[in-house]
Design an enzyme around this catalytic site. Sequence first.
Site, mmCIF file in Angstrom:
data_model
loop_
_atom_site.group_PDB
_atom_site.id
_atom_site.type_symbol
_atom_site.label_atom_id
_atom_site.label_comp_id
_atom_site.label_asym_id
_atom_site.label_seq_id
_atom_site.Cartn_x
_atom_site.Cartn_y
_atom_site.Cartn_z
ATOM 1 N N GLU A 58 35.236 42.437 36.484
ATOM 2 C CA GLU A 58 36.103 41.652 35.593
ATOM 3 C C GLU A 58 36.663 42.528 34.476
ATOM 4 O OE1 GLU A 58 33.020 41.017 36.651
ATOM 5 O OE2 GLU A 58 32.505 38.898 36.499
ATOM 6 N N CYS A 89 28.877 37.837 34.240
ATOM 7 C CA CYS A 89 27.831 38.078 33.243
ATOM 8 C C CYS A 89 28.337 37.721 31.849
ATOM 9 C CB CYS A 89 27.364 39.531 33.309
ATOM 10 S SG CYS A 89 28.457 40.716 32.498
#
Length: 130
Positions: A58, A89
């Site tokens: 990401e 996360c």
Amino acid sequence: MIEINKKELVKKALSAMENAYVPYSKFPVGACAATADGETILGCNIENASYGLTVCAERVTLFKAYSEGKKDIAALAVAANVDEPVSPCGACRQVIAELAPSAIIYLSNRDGSKIKTMTVEELLPYAFRL
Ligand SMILES: [Zn+2]
């Protein structure tokens, strides 16, 4: 703004997994960001023998987009080799909240058969902001 096709974006995120550098975790993750005008930016996770230097897919994707001047992120798809839609996360949630605050988030499992659609606010409520 052009229409962003969820399945197409997830397909690109799945293809980005192929470039993941994951000799330690063996857990490839792919991501694909789409700008408001329909450009797409791919990213994958890049690990390091010094584990803490690893960067998730990401963040690679959003940093890559920003470094190319593509800051109007309308959607972000993330995919991994898991049964259920992958869960970003905490660090990535914080980065997404700042760099792609109005993006639609698509989280996918290994083949795109399960896609969870979320807002950034749902992904990280009450995000840290200066
Ligand atoms: Zn992450």
